[in-house]
Write an enzyme that holds these catalytic residues in place. Structure first.
Site, mmCIF file in Angstrom:
data_model
loop_
_atom_site.group_PDB
_atom_site.id
_atom_site.type_symbol
_atom_site.label_atom_id
_atom_site.label_comp_id
_atom_site.label_asym_id
_atom_site.label_seq_id
_atom_site.Cartn_x
_atom_site.Cartn_y
_atom_site.Cartn_z
ATOM 1 N N SER A 153 -5.887 4.750 2.356
ATOM 2 C CA SER A 153 -4.790 3.798 2.544
ATOM 3 C C SER A 153 -4.822 3.397 4.015
ATOM 4 O O SER A 153 -5.381 4.118 4.847
ATOM 5 C CB SER A 153 -3.468 4.491 2.224
ATOM 6 O OG SER A 153 -2.383 3.747 2.722
ATOM 7 N N TYR A 166 2.497 11.188 2.278
ATOM 8 C CA TYR A 166 1.512 10.236 1.746
ATOM 9 C C TYR A 166 0.462 9.937 2.811
ATOM 10 O O TYR A 166 -0.740 10.043 2.568
ATOM 11 C CB TYR A 166 2.223 8.953 1.298
ATOM 12 C CG TYR A 166 1.284 7.898 0.733
ATOM 13 C CD1 TYR A 166 0.861 7.965 -0.592
ATOM 14 C CD2 TYR A 166 0.834 6.843 1.526
ATOM 15 C CE1 TYR A 166 0.000 7.000 -1.114
ATOM 16 C CE2 TYR A 166 -0.022 5.878 1.017
ATOM 17 C CZ TYR A 166 -0.432 5.957 -0.303
ATOM 18 O OH TYR A 166 -1.287 4.999 -0.817
HETATM 19 P P1 NDP Z 1 -0.115 3.306 -9.526
HETATM 20 O O1 NDP Z 1 1.144 4.061 -9.261
HETATM 21 O O2 NDP Z 1 -0.058 1.991 -10.180
HETATM 22 O O3 NDP Z 1 -1.113 4.229 -10.365
HETATM 23 C C1 NDP Z 1 -1.334 5.549 -9.976
HETATM 24 C C2 NDP Z 1 -2.117 6.258 -11.046
HETATM 25 O O4 NDP Z 1 -2.214 7.657 -10.674
HETATM 26 C C3 NDP Z 1 -1.443 6.202 -12.403
HETATM 27 O O5 NDP Z 1 -2.410 6.058 -13.416
HETATM 28 C C4 NDP Z 1 -0.773 7.569 -12.492
HETATM 29 O O6 NDP Z 1 -0.584 8.025 -13.800
HETATM 30 C C5 NDP Z 1 -1.800 8.436 -11.780
HETATM 31 N N1 NDP Z 1 -1.193 9.705 -11.387
HETATM 32 C C6 NDP Z 1 -0.135 9.890 -10.562
HETATM 33 N N2 NDP Z 1 0.181 11.199 -10.503
HETATM 34 C C7 NDP Z 1 -0.709 11.844 -11.309
HETATM 35 C C8 NDP Z 1 -0.875 13.211 -11.690
HETATM 36 N N3 NDP Z 1 -0.062 14.170 -11.239
HETATM 37 N N4 NDP Z 1 -1.882 13.515 -12.541
HETATM 38 C C9 NDP Z 1 -2.694 12.550 -13.019
HETATM 39 N N5 NDP Z 1 -2.562 11.244 -12.716
HETATM 40 C C10 NDP Z 1 -1.583 10.908 -11.876
HETATM 41 O O7 NDP Z 1 -0.846 3.230 -8.108
HETATM 42 P P2 NDP Z 1 -2.001 2.260 -7.555
HETATM 43 O O8 NDP Z 1 -2.874 1.834 -8.668
HETATM 44 O O9 NDP Z 1 -1.359 1.289 -6.681
HETATM 45 O O10 NDP Z 1 -2.766 3.298 -6.611
HETATM 46 C C11 NDP Z 1 -4.070 3.796 -6.880
HETATM 47 C C12 NDP Z 1 -4.576 4.445 -5.616
HETATM 48 O O11 NDP Z 1 -4.678 3.458 -4.578
HETATM 49 C C13 NDP Z 1 -3.672 5.541 -5.059
HETATM 50 O O12 NDP Z 1 -4.459 6.585 -4.544
HETATM 51 C C14 NDP Z 1 -2.918 4.852 -3.927
HETATM 52 O O13 NDP Z 1 -2.496 5.757 -2.951
HETATM 53 C C15 NDP Z 1 -3.981 3.903 -3.424
HETATM 54 N N6 NDP Z 1 -3.478 2.731 -2.677
HETATM 55 C C16 NDP Z 1 -2.799 1.738 -3.325
HETATM 56 C C17 NDP Z 1 -2.364 0.619 -2.625
HETATM 57 C C18 NDP Z 1 -1.607 -0.500 -3.282
HETATM 58 O O14 NDP Z 1 -1.190 -1.429 -2.571
HETATM 59 N N7 NDP Z 1 -1.421 -0.501 -4.578
HETATM 60 C C19 NDP Z 1 -2.635 0.478 -1.184
HETATM 61 C C20 NDP Z 1 -3.347 1.590 -0.596
HETATM 62 C C21 NDP Z 1 -3.756 2.662 -1.349
HETATM 63 P P3 NDP Z 1 0.795 7.653 -14.599
HETATM 64 O O15 NDP Z 1 0.750 6.177 -14.806
HETATM 65 O O16 NDP Z 1 0.655 8.424 -15.835
HETATM 66 O O17 NDP Z 1 1.917 8.086 -13.713
#
Ligand code: NDP
Length: 251
Positions: A153, A166
């Site tokens: 990030s 985070y």
């Molecule tokens: P979302 O919240 O849309 O998706 C996150 C995903 O992680 C979901 O599928 C969620 O599952 C899964 N997840 C969360 N906790 C767990 C757990 N305990 N066990 C298994 N799966 C889990 O986030 P993004 O798609 O936006 O983010 C994806 C990655 O990109 C992350 O690492 C985030 O930090 C990073 N990121 C995102 C940015 C953005 O602007 N979107 C910017 C910078 C970094 P469920 O749906 O079941 O909760």
């Protein structure tokens, strides 16, 4: 790499695991990798979401994926060993590993940051990818051309106030990426290890972090896929230990 154009069969016959495959960026990555020929292992905690992605991949006529339900918050070394054994039995190797699942926690000053949330964030965002990678390295070695991608990030490279656990977990992720890349950087392993900062992307996490923002100004997960394809495919052979930005042109 924003401009990278992947050949149609870039990921043909590759076995790629994606965590957090049920939503957001992970969902788009799973579907994109499948569209380029990969057999995708869908890892996540909400089975309904994983099943929906599975159905979409199957309906599109792409290679049949597999669902591996794991909650990264509670999973132990044994769960990752079981995962490795299953992959070993089914495929005998792993060609790609995208650590994408993550949680935001709360935006709170360190002075007031809740310890339980801190521990959960470090567990899901940092310790779980460490444990999973450790269990899967032998299978990645079997690939002969493997790629591991960690998700960072902008606050994992330059921290900002209130981003607490985070930001710290993402700094740790970059550290883990660099240590691992250095350890595996030889011909015997053939495993490249890099990180991607997706940048502001239109997902639920982004909406929680920036509730007042109009999401239309941010790219969709599908629009940031070129760098993910580049790093998963053979065009990035030899590239390791690097930090990528999905929305910046690479020099
Ligand atoms: P979302 O919240 O849309 O998706 C996150 C995903 O992680 C979901 O599928 C969620 O599952 C899964 N997840 C969360 N906790 C767990 C757990 N305990 N066990 C298994 N799966 C889990 O986030 P993004 O798609 O936006 O983010 C994806 C990655 O990109 C992350 O690492 C985030 O930090 C990073 N990121 C995102 C940015 C953005 O602007 N979107 C910017 C910078 C970094 P469920 O749906 O079941 O909760």
């Amino acid at each position: 790499m924003q401009d990278y154009q992947a050949p149609a069969e870039l990921l043909k016959n590759r076995i790629i695991l994606v965590t957090g495959a049920g939503d957001g960026i992970g969902r788009a990555a799973a579907k994109t990798f499948a569209a380029y020929g990969a057999t995708v292992l869908l890892v996540g905690r909400t089975i309904k979401k994983l099943e929906a992605v599975y159905d979409e991949i199957e309906a599109a006529g792409h290679p049949q994926p597999a669902i591996c339900p794991i909650n990264l918050e509670g999973a132990t070394s044994k769960d990752y060993d079981d995962l490795a054994n299953t992959i070993q039995q089914e495929f005998g190797r792993l060609d790609g590993l995208l650590h994408n699942a993550g949680q935001l926690g709360t935006l709170t000053p360190i002075e007031q940051y809740d310890t339980e949330t801190w521990n959960k964030l470090l567990q899901v965002n940092l310790t779980a990818p460490f444990l999973m990678t450790q269990a899967l390295i032998p299978l990645l070695r079997e690939s002969g051309d493997a790629s591991v991608i960690f998700t960072s990030s902008s606050v994992g490279r330059k921290a900002r106030a209130y981003w607490g656990a985070y930001a710290v977990s993402k700094f740790g992720t970059e550290g883990l990426m660099q240590v691992l890349a250095d350890e595996l950087d030889d011909e015997h392993n053939n495993i490249r290890v890099n990180s991607i900062n997706p940048g502001a992307t239109r997902t639920n996490m982004r909406a929680h972090a920036y509730p007042a923002e109009n999401p239309i100004h941010n790219p969709t997960p599908e629009q940031i896929m070129p760098v993910y394809l580049y790093l998963m495919g053979s065009d990035s052979q030899g590239v390791t230990g690097q930090m990528f930005d999905a929305q910046k042109k690479q020099p």
